[in-house]
Design an enzyme around this catalytic site. Structure first.
Site, PDB file in Angstrom:
ATOM      1  N   THR A 108       5.180  -9.910   1.185  1.00  0.00           N
ATOM      2  CA  THR A 108       5.439 -10.242  -0.049  1.00  0.00           C
ATOM      3  C   THR A 108       4.597  -9.245  -1.265  1.00  0.00           C
ATOM      4  O   THR A 108       5.033  -9.247  -2.357  1.00  0.00           O
ATOM      5  CB  THR A 108       5.089 -11.699  -0.670  1.00  0.00           C
ATOM      6  OG1 THR A 108       3.527 -11.644  -0.670  1.00  0.00           O
ATOM      7  CG2 THR A 108       5.519 -12.568   0.299  1.00  0.00           C
ATOM      8  N   ASP A 203      -8.795  -0.085   6.049  1.00  0.00           N
ATOM      9  CA  ASP A 203      -8.537   0.301   7.524  1.00  0.00           C
ATOM     10  C   ASP A 203      -9.044   1.652   7.609  1.00  0.00           C
ATOM     11  O   ASP A 203     -10.192   1.961   8.596  1.00  0.00           O
ATOM     12  CB  ASP A 203      -7.074   0.499   7.835  1.00  0.00           C
ATOM     13  CG  ASP A 203      -6.609  -0.885   8.168  1.00  0.00           C
ATOM     14  OD1 ASP A 203      -7.330  -1.925   8.066  1.00  0.00           O
ATOM     15  OD2 ASP A 203      -5.307  -0.788   8.241  1.00  0.00           O
TER      16      ASP A 203
HETATM   17  O1  LIG Z   1      -2.599  -3.182  -6.209  1.00  0.00           O
HETATM   18  P1  LIG Z   1      -2.099  -3.979  -5.174  1.00  0.00           P
HETATM   19  O2  LIG Z   1      -0.682  -3.833  -4.705  1.00  0.00           O
HETATM   20  O3  LIG Z   1      -2.504  -5.323  -5.115  1.00  0.00           O
HETATM   21  O4  LIG Z   1      -2.864  -3.172  -3.522  1.00  0.00           O
HETATM   22  C1  LIG Z   1      -4.254  -2.833  -3.887  1.00  0.00           C
HETATM   23  C2  LIG Z   1      -4.934  -3.656  -2.647  1.00  0.00           C
HETATM   24  O5  LIG Z   1      -4.508  -3.522  -1.201  1.00  0.00           O
HETATM   25  C3  LIG Z   1      -5.837  -3.039  -0.678  1.00  0.00           C
HETATM   26  O6  LIG Z   1      -6.378  -4.129  -0.084  1.00  0.00           O
HETATM   27  P2  LIG Z   1      -5.759  -4.786   1.071  1.00  0.00           P
HETATM   28  O7  LIG Z   1      -4.916  -6.158   0.916  1.00  0.00           O
HETATM   29  O8  LIG Z   1      -5.419  -4.039   2.406  1.00  0.00           O
HETATM   30  O9  LIG Z   1      -7.097  -5.546   1.633  1.00  0.00           O
HETATM   31  P3  LIG Z   1      -8.422  -5.038   2.611  1.00  0.00           P
HETATM   32  O10 LIG Z   1      -9.331  -4.265   1.573  1.00  0.00           O
HETATM   33  O11 LIG Z   1      -8.831  -6.168   3.194  1.00  0.00           O
HETATM   34  O12 LIG Z   1      -7.940  -3.855   3.358  1.00  0.00           O
HETATM   35  C4  LIG Z   1      -6.661  -2.417  -1.635  1.00  0.00           C
HETATM   36  O13 LIG Z   1      -7.966  -2.318  -1.239  1.00  0.00           O
HETATM   37  C5  LIG Z   1      -6.405  -3.406  -2.831  1.00  0.00           C
HETATM   38  O14 LIG Z   1      -7.026  -4.378  -3.067  1.00  0.00           O
HETATM   39 MG   LIG Z   2      -6.357  -2.916   3.444  1.00  0.00          MG
END
Ligand SMILES: O=P(O)(O)OC[C@H]1O[C@H](OP(=O)(O)OP(=O)(O)O)[C@H](O)[C@@H]1O
Ligand SMILES: [Mg+2]
Ligand SMILES: O=c1cc[nH]c(=O)[nH]1
Length: 209
Positions: A108, A203
């Site tokens: 999503t 990652d």
């Molecule tokens: O602006 P958005 O579309 O919300 O995406 C950005 C988010 O995605 C990544 O986190 P992720 O969900 O990969 O989590 P992680 O840091 O645990 O890898 C990144 O560090 C942000 O928090």
């Molecule tokens: Mg991430």
């Protein structure tokens, strides 16, 4: 309306190039994110108030300037935001650190919150919410919602790389929040990744791919 600052300092741009490079390994990636966070903190703290203090140099008494003791809070968005905290604390070691845990659902692209812990005196602090990536903006908007709900009134958002879509999302949802960016990229791809970006920041930072 919140202001948007894109840092064009050559050191920031140079280091960011190596952060983006897919051949940069985890150790170097972490070191470079830490260094860029410090450089950005230097710029972002430009408006900290100063006060005059009396000191004695080895030669004579003097009136000099010192920080006026503003209360700051850094809030990394877990996980990837963690990589920016130490670099900021090197410059402002007295800042308190809160945490907001969010991940972006891969289907999503909506943020899912799993952890929040903030300093107790939330209302009195100026917060800097940090995350390397601002993509759709969902995570940043939700993190800011979360800390506002708990009483925060003064918030800046700082990231390494932003997509225009994410910048617009924050401006619409939180027009009181200024945004600090090392590089404003071109767009998002169909999976919500920033183009050209750097891939998945979490990652790459923690070696989980
Ligand atoms: O602006 P958005 O579309 O919300 O995406 C950005 C988010 O995605 C990544 O986190 P992720 O969900 O990969 O989590 P992680 O840091 O645990 O890898 C990144 O560090 C942000 O928090
Ligand atoms: Mg991430
Ligand atoms: O490009 C992107 C988008 C979201 N999260 C990341 O880590 N990278």
């Amino acid at each position: 309306m919140g202001k948007v600052y894109v840092f064009d300092h050559p050191l920031i741009q140079h280091k960011l190039t190596y952060i983006r490079d897919k051949n940069t390994g985890t150790k170097e990636f972490r070191e470079l994110v830490d260094e860029v966070a410090s450089l950005m903190a230097f710029e972002i703290t430009r408006d900290l108030p100063l006060q005059e203090v009396q000191i004695e140099t080895p030669v004579c008494p003097a009136t000099a300037k010192a920080l006026a003791g503003k209360k700051l809070g850094i809030v990394p968005i877990l996980r990837a935001g963690l990589g920016m905290v130490d670099g900021i604390l090197k410059l402002i070691p007295a800042a308190k650190v809160g945490h907001v845990g969010l991940y972006r659902d891969p289907e999503t692209l909506k943020p899912v919150e799993y952890y929040v812990k903030l300093p107790s005196d939330v209302e009195e602090r100026d917060f800097i919410v940090v995350d390397p990536m601002l993509a759709t903006g969902g995570s940043a908007v939700e993190a800011i919602n979360s800390i506002k709900k708990r009483g925060a009134v003064s918030i800046k958002f700082m990231c390494l790389i932003a997509a225009p879509e994410g910048v617009e999302e924050i401006k619409t949802a939180h027009p009181d929040v200024d945004i600090y960016i090392a590089a404003l990229d071109e767009k998002l791809n169909e999976k919500g990744y920033i183009i050209p970006g750097l891939g998945d920041a979490g990652d790459r930072m923690f070696g989980t791919k």
